[in-house]
Design an enzyme around this catalytic site. Structure first.
Site, PDB file in Angstrom:
ATOM      1  N   ARG A   1      -0.849   7.902   3.844  1.00 31.86           N
ATOM      2  CA  ARG A   1      -1.852   7.256   4.713  1.00 31.86           C
ATOM      3  C   ARG A   1      -1.353   5.877   5.186  1.00 31.86           C
ATOM      4  NH1 ARG A   1      -5.272   7.524   8.689  1.00 31.86           N
ATOM      5  NH2 ARG A   1      -6.724   5.787   8.675  1.00 31.86           N
TER       6      ARG A   1
ATOM      7  N   CYS B   1     -19.260  -2.185   0.482  1.00 28.20           N
ATOM      8  CA  CYS B   1     -18.307  -1.203   1.028  1.00 28.20           C
ATOM      9  C   CYS B   1     -18.968  -0.496   2.210  1.00 28.20           C
ATOM     10  CB  CYS B   1     -17.986  -0.192  -0.057  1.00 28.20           C
ATOM     11  SG  CYS B   1     -17.160   1.297   0.519  1.00 28.20           S
ATOM     12  N   ASP B   2     -18.148  -0.137   3.204  1.00 29.02           N
ATOM     13  CA  ASP B   2     -18.746   0.508   4.374  1.00 29.02           C
ATOM     14  C   ASP B   2     -18.670   2.034   4.364  1.00 29.02           C
ATOM     15  OD1 ASP B   2     -16.112   0.920   4.928  1.00 29.02           O
ATOM     16  OD2 ASP B   2     -16.081  -0.205   6.799  1.00 29.02           O
TER      17      ASP B   2
ATOM     18  N   HIS C   1     -16.692   3.595  -4.335  1.00 29.95           N
ATOM     19  CA  HIS C   1     -15.866   4.774  -4.026  1.00 29.95           C
ATOM     20  C   HIS C   1     -16.022   5.824  -5.122  1.00 29.95           C
ATOM     21  CE1 HIS C   1     -12.945   2.569  -1.034  1.00 29.95           C
ATOM     22  NE2 HIS C   1     -14.219   2.510  -0.657  1.00 29.95           N
TER      23      HIS C   1
ATOM     24  N   ARG D   1       0.847  -1.201   0.000  1.00 28.77           N
ATOM     25  CA  ARG D   1       0.000   0.000   0.000  1.00 28.77           C
ATOM     26  C   ARG D   1       0.884   1.253   0.000  1.00 28.77           C
ATOM     27  NH1 ARG D   1      -4.902   1.719   4.252  1.00 28.77           N
ATOM     28  NH2 ARG D   1      -5.187   3.824   3.419  1.00 28.77           N
TER      29      ARG D   1
ATOM     30  N   TYR E   1     -14.992   9.827  -1.511  1.00 27.47           N
ATOM     31  CA  TYR E   1     -13.889   9.425  -2.400  1.00 27.47           C
ATOM     32  C   TYR E   1     -13.833  10.242  -3.690  1.00 27.47           C
ATOM     33  CZ  TYR E   1     -12.157   5.571   0.391  1.00 27.47           C
ATOM     34  OH  TYR E   1     -11.568   4.826   1.384  1.00 27.47           O
TER      35      TYR E   1
ATOM     36  N   ASN F   1     -10.569  -4.736  -0.744  1.00 30.74           N
ATOM     37  CA  ASN F   1     -10.445  -3.677  -1.748  1.00 30.74           C
ATOM     38  C   ASN F   1      -9.446  -4.042  -2.837  1.00 30.74           C
ATOM     39  OD1 ASN F   1     -12.127  -1.406  -1.344  1.00 30.74           O
ATOM     40  ND2 ASN F   1     -11.096  -1.017   0.602  1.00 30.74           N
TER      41      ASN F   1
HETATM   42  N1  LIG Z   1     -14.900  -2.346   1.592  1.00 27.82           N
HETATM   43  C1  LIG Z   1     -14.700  -1.573   2.643  1.00 27.82           C
HETATM   44  O1  LIG Z   1     -15.443  -0.682   2.834  1.00 27.82           O
HETATM   45  C2  LIG Z   1     -13.516  -1.792   3.546  1.00 27.82           C
HETATM   46  C3  LIG Z   1     -13.409  -1.162   4.790  1.00 27.82           C
HETATM   47  C4  LIG Z   1     -12.262  -1.364   5.549  1.00 27.82           C
HETATM   48  C5  LIG Z   1     -11.255  -2.204   5.073  1.00 27.82           C
HETATM   49  N2  LIG Z   1     -11.408  -2.796   3.859  1.00 27.82           N
HETATM   50  C6  LIG Z   1     -10.405  -3.704   3.304  1.00 27.82           C
HETATM   51  O2  LIG Z   1     -10.141  -4.760   4.223  1.00 27.82           O
HETATM   52  C7  LIG Z   1      -8.877  -5.322   3.921  1.00 27.82           C
HETATM   53  C8  LIG Z   1      -8.020  -5.474   5.154  1.00 27.82           C
HETATM   54  O3  LIG Z   1      -7.555  -4.218   5.562  1.00 27.82           O
HETATM   55  P1  LIG Z   1      -6.467  -4.035   6.701  1.00 27.82           P
HETATM   56  O4  LIG Z   1      -6.132  -2.597   6.697  1.00 27.82           O
HETATM   57  O5  LIG Z   1      -6.933  -4.636   7.969  1.00 27.82           O
HETATM   58  O6  LIG Z   1      -5.240  -4.877   6.100  1.00 27.82           O
HETATM   59  P2  LIG Z   1      -4.191  -5.868   6.808  1.00 27.82           P
HETATM   60  O7  LIG Z   1      -2.994  -5.881   5.936  1.00 27.82           O
HETATM   61  O8  LIG Z   1      -4.057  -5.532   8.255  1.00 27.82           O
HETATM   62  O9  LIG Z   1      -4.894  -7.298   6.729  1.00 27.82           O
HETATM   63  C9  LIG Z   1      -5.043  -8.025   5.579  1.00 27.82           C
HETATM   64  C10 LIG Z   1      -4.667  -9.483   5.823  1.00 27.82           C
HETATM   65  O10 LIG Z   1      -4.901 -10.175   4.595  1.00 27.82           O
HETATM   66  C11 LIG Z   1      -3.890 -11.182   4.498  1.00 27.82           C
HETATM   67  N3  LIG Z   1      -3.776 -11.650   3.123  1.00 27.82           N
HETATM   68  C12 LIG Z   1      -3.179 -11.037   2.086  1.00 27.82           C
HETATM   69  N4  LIG Z   1      -3.304 -11.770   0.972  1.00 27.82           N
HETATM   70  C13 LIG Z   1      -3.982 -12.892   1.309  1.00 27.82           C
HETATM   71  C14 LIG Z   1      -4.406 -14.041   0.587  1.00 27.82           C
HETATM   72  N5  LIG Z   1      -4.177 -14.159  -0.724  1.00 27.82           N
HETATM   73  N6  LIG Z   1      -5.071 -14.994   1.260  1.00 27.82           N
HETATM   74  C15 LIG Z   1      -5.318 -14.881   2.572  1.00 27.82           C
HETATM   75  N7  LIG Z   1      -4.951 -13.812   3.305  1.00 27.82           N
HETATM   76  C16 LIG Z   1      -4.288 -12.830   2.683  1.00 27.82           C
HETATM   77  C17 LIG Z   1      -2.635 -10.512   5.032  1.00 27.82           C
HETATM   78  O11 LIG Z   1      -1.645 -11.443   5.390  1.00 27.82           O
HETATM   79  C18 LIG Z   1      -3.197  -9.699   6.202  1.00 27.82           C
HETATM   80  O12 LIG Z   1      -3.100 -10.420   7.404  1.00 27.82           O
HETATM   81  C19 LIG Z   1      -8.280  -4.409   2.841  1.00 27.82           C
HETATM   82  O13 LIG Z   1      -8.559  -4.945   1.578  1.00 27.82           O
HETATM   83  C20 LIG Z   1      -9.035  -3.125   3.027  1.00 27.82           C
HETATM   84  O14 LIG Z   1      -8.964  -2.323   1.897  1.00 27.82           O
HETATM   85  C21 LIG Z   1     -12.512  -2.616   3.110  1.00 27.82           C
HETATM   86  O1  LIG Z   2      -7.115   4.493   5.362  1.00 29.09           O
HETATM   87  P1  LIG Z   2      -7.805   3.447   6.166  1.00 29.09           P
HETATM   88  O2  LIG Z   2      -7.174   2.073   6.019  1.00 29.09           O
HETATM   89  O3  LIG Z   2      -8.065   3.840   7.583  1.00 29.09           O
HETATM   90  O4  LIG Z   2      -9.278   3.342   5.566  1.00 29.09           O
HETATM   91  C1  LIG Z   2      -9.531   3.008   4.255  1.00 29.09           C
HETATM   92  C2  LIG Z   2     -10.932   2.465   4.198  1.00 29.09           C
HETATM   93  O5  LIG Z   2     -11.825   3.551   4.353  1.00 29.09           O
HETATM   94  C3  LIG Z   2     -13.211   3.249   4.261  1.00 29.09           C
HETATM   95  O6  LIG Z   2     -13.609   2.390   5.302  1.00 29.09           O
HETATM   96  C4  LIG Z   2     -13.780   2.951   6.608  1.00 29.09           C
HETATM   97  C5  LIG Z   2     -15.221   2.988   6.917  1.00 29.09           C
HETATM   98  O7  LIG Z   2     -15.854   3.889   6.072  1.00 29.09           O
HETATM   99  C6  LIG Z   2     -15.501   3.353   8.364  1.00 29.09           C
HETATM  100  O8  LIG Z   2     -16.858   3.194   8.602  1.00 29.09           O
HETATM  101  C7  LIG Z   2     -14.743   2.497   9.329  1.00 29.09           C
HETATM  102  O9  LIG Z   2     -15.219   1.200   9.394  1.00 29.09           O
HETATM  103  O10 LIG Z   2     -13.402   2.507   8.996  1.00 29.09           O
HETATM  104  C8  LIG Z   2     -13.131   2.066   7.655  1.00 29.09           C
HETATM  105  C9  LIG Z   2     -11.643   2.111   7.558  1.00 29.09           C
HETATM  106  O11 LIG Z   2     -11.133   3.310   8.023  1.00 29.09           O
HETATM  107  C10 LIG Z   2     -13.463   2.603   2.918  1.00 29.09           C
HETATM  108  O12 LIG Z   2     -14.807   2.262   2.743  1.00 29.09           O
HETATM  109  C11 LIG Z   2     -12.611   1.378   2.748  1.00 29.09           C
HETATM  110  O13 LIG Z   2     -12.864   0.787   1.521  1.00 29.09           O
HETATM  111  C12 LIG Z   2     -11.161   1.760   2.877  1.00 29.09           C
HETATM  112  O14 LIG Z   2     -10.356   0.590   2.863  1.00 29.09           O
HETATM  113 MN   LIG Z   3     -14.871   0.949   0.752  1.00 29.36          MN
END
Ligand SMILES: NC(=O)c1ccc[n+]([C@@H]2O[C@H](COP(=O)([O-])OP(=O)(O)OC[C@H]3O[C@@H](n4cnc5c(N)ncnc54)[C@H](O)[C@@H]3O)[C@@H](O)[C@H]2O)c1
Ligand SMILES: O=P(O)(O)OC[C@H]1O[C@H](O[C@H]2[C@H](O)[C@@H](O)[C@@H](O)O[C@@H]2CO)[C@H](O)[C@@H](O)[C@@H]1O
Ligand SMILES: [Mn+2]
Length: 444
Positions: free
Chosen positions: A287, A171-172, A202, A95, A267, A149
């Protein structure tokens, strides 16, 4: 009658979000009873820390739940009802590069938007598809609730590669923003509102917001947006306290001003004000650095403390309040609640004047057989123009991954509204290829 109990696998067991989600699941056992929680990750060491702490927490708070963690797909995905997927392929180290490489060329660096989002998409597609395949192999009736994501690119990839799979992409961010809008209107929850929304993940807009009595809430919300963006309604939970998020909520005022008829997703600032984003970025500290120094240190520090103490008493973890939508979604499927959610789904006419094959984010009704889309009608020229450009970026990225095509990925980067020229796109692409050689398919 005793309620059915569910088995859940958290894919990305080592995620910083895992403890908050595990605690949240426990808080909602009355409506979503659980018999088994399994963590799965491909990084055994990282997962071990989170899992050991969660094991202690679960033993102390819900000893009746069977708990396990593994890197073995068969163990992880056998006999389960739901996969909650939040993987980050390449973790924070990648990232950081996604954010810093474009900044070298004066282009914004962001997790899911612009070149960073494209690079992350090229890593995520394979990881998410692999987990989906494991789930289908070992538990063919299970559903995957995916919030890994970049959800827009992942959703397009699953549409192309696994069109019949039981996966809901969600997505949240809209959930968080709807809570803020409910707060602006003096409502206690977003669940007291009915919304119309269209866009890509987004990349979307609210065009209708009513209370449960059918009263139009848009005028009130618009007043707040005009004055302070979403900043009027900062959440009182401990989420989004980082300064960069506060700026994002404030900047929504300027994003709103571009089209005062709709309420924008935060976004959109990356696409409508990319110059401002670059000017206010520190190319040495993005970030990813904030998250590594903040959330990651906190979560892993707290996990290690629990393990050292042998107890979770006094730990600082809290149930992730925003993540309750995951239980809502699981209940909608498990119990056919027919609740409304914004999901990322194939358009097929739901947005009348937009590409039928696009993955759009729109309201859907969810029940035991999946989702039904709620048509959003025709959208204005401004949004249509922006969405056509962005959806093409996402489709070209997925095509580049499937075909191993350098040309298509160059086109994707060139088409991104965040990139000024094909020349800059190529410079960024060549750096990204070098940085991602362990993750991307080979491009020819
Ligand atoms: N859609 C949303 O709104 C939303 C909100 C918050 C976070 N997210 C997503 O959640 C995910 C996790 O975020 P984070 O900040 O906690 O990251 P993080 O790096 O702390 O955790 C991700 C984990 O996934 C594991 N991983 C990577 N590739 C893998 C694979 N192929 N198989 C199994 N495990 C695997 C890593 O080892 C790690 O432990 C990210 O994709 C982030 O963008 C989405
Ligand atoms: O920069 P990060 O890793 O803190 O956040 C990126 C993510 O941002 C959004 O998710 C937020 C969400 O909107 C909020 O409600 C709460 O749960 O925290 C999340 C993470 O901060 C976004 O929707 C995600 O897709 C991003 O990964
Ligand atoms: Mn999202």
């Amino acid at each position: 009658m005793t309620k059915k109990k569910y088995a859940v696998t958290v894919a990305g067991g080592g995620s910083t979000f895992t403890p908050g989600i595990a605690l949240m699941l426990l808080e909602h056992m009355d409506r979503f009873p659980i018999r088994k929680i399994m963590f799965y990750d491909n990084d055994a060491e990282r997962q071990e820390v989170v899992a050991q702490a969660c094991r202690i927490y679960l033993k102390e708070h819900a000893p009746e739940i069977e708990f396990g963690y593994t890197t073995d797909p068969e163990t992880a995905f056998t006999d389960i009802d739901f996969v909650l997927a939040h993987i980050r392929v390449g973790k924070y180290a990648m990232r950081e590069l996604d954010e810093k490489i474009p900044l070298k060329y004066g282009v914004l660096g962001q997790e899911t938007c612009g070149p960073g989002g494209i690079a992350y998409g090229m890593r995520s597609i394979g990881g998410v598809i692999e987990i989906l395949d494991y789930m289908e192999q070992y538990s063919p009736n299970a559903w995957m609730l995916n919030y890994s994501n970049p959800a827009a690119i992942v959703a397009e990839a699953t549409r192309r590669l696994r069109p019949d799979s039981k996966i809901l992409n969600i997505c949240d961010m809209p959930i968080d923003l709807e809570e803020k809008m409910a707060d602006m209107c003096g409502l206690s929850s977003r669940k007291e509102m009915q919304v119309g929304y269209y866009g890509l993940n987004h990349f979307g807009w609210w065009h209708k917001i009513y209370d449960n009595n059918g009263n139009d809430l848009m005028p009130q919300i618009k007043e707040h947006m005009k004055a302070n963006g979403f900043a009027d309604a900062l959440s009182d939970t401990n989420q989004h306290v980082d300064e960069s998020w506060v700026h994002t909520f404030q900047k929504a005022r300027d994003v709103y001003a571009v089209d005062p008829e709709t309420i924008p997703n935060t976004y959109l600032k990356y696409y409508l004000f990319p110059d401002y984003v670059v000017e206010t970025s520190d190319p040495e500290y993005t970030r990813a650095n904030e998250v590594m120094d903040g959330r990651e240190k906190f979560v892993f520090g707290e996990c290690r403390r629990i393990v050292e103490n042998g107890t979770s008493k006094g730990c600082a973890f809290e149930a992730d309040a925003h993540a309750t939508y995951i239980v809502d979604l699981a209940c909608a499927i498990a119990e056919n609640t027919q609740e409304r959610f914004l999901l990322i789904v194939p358009n097929e006419g739901a947005v009348e004047n937009f590409d039928r094959t696009a993955m759009v984010e729109i309201p859907c009704i969810v029940g035991c057989n999946g989702y039904e889309k709620i048509c959003q009608g025709a959208i204005p020229q401004f949004q249509k123009g922006l969405m056509e450009q962005q959806v093409s970026v996402e489709k070209l990225t997925v095509e580049a991954w499937i075909e191993g095509s350098y040309q298509k990925l160059w086109q994707a980067l060139t088409l991104s509204k965040t990139v000024p020229s094909a020349r800059i796109a190529k410079l960024i692409l060549d750096d990204l290829i070098e940085a991602n050689k362990d993750f991307w398919p080979e491009l020819k």
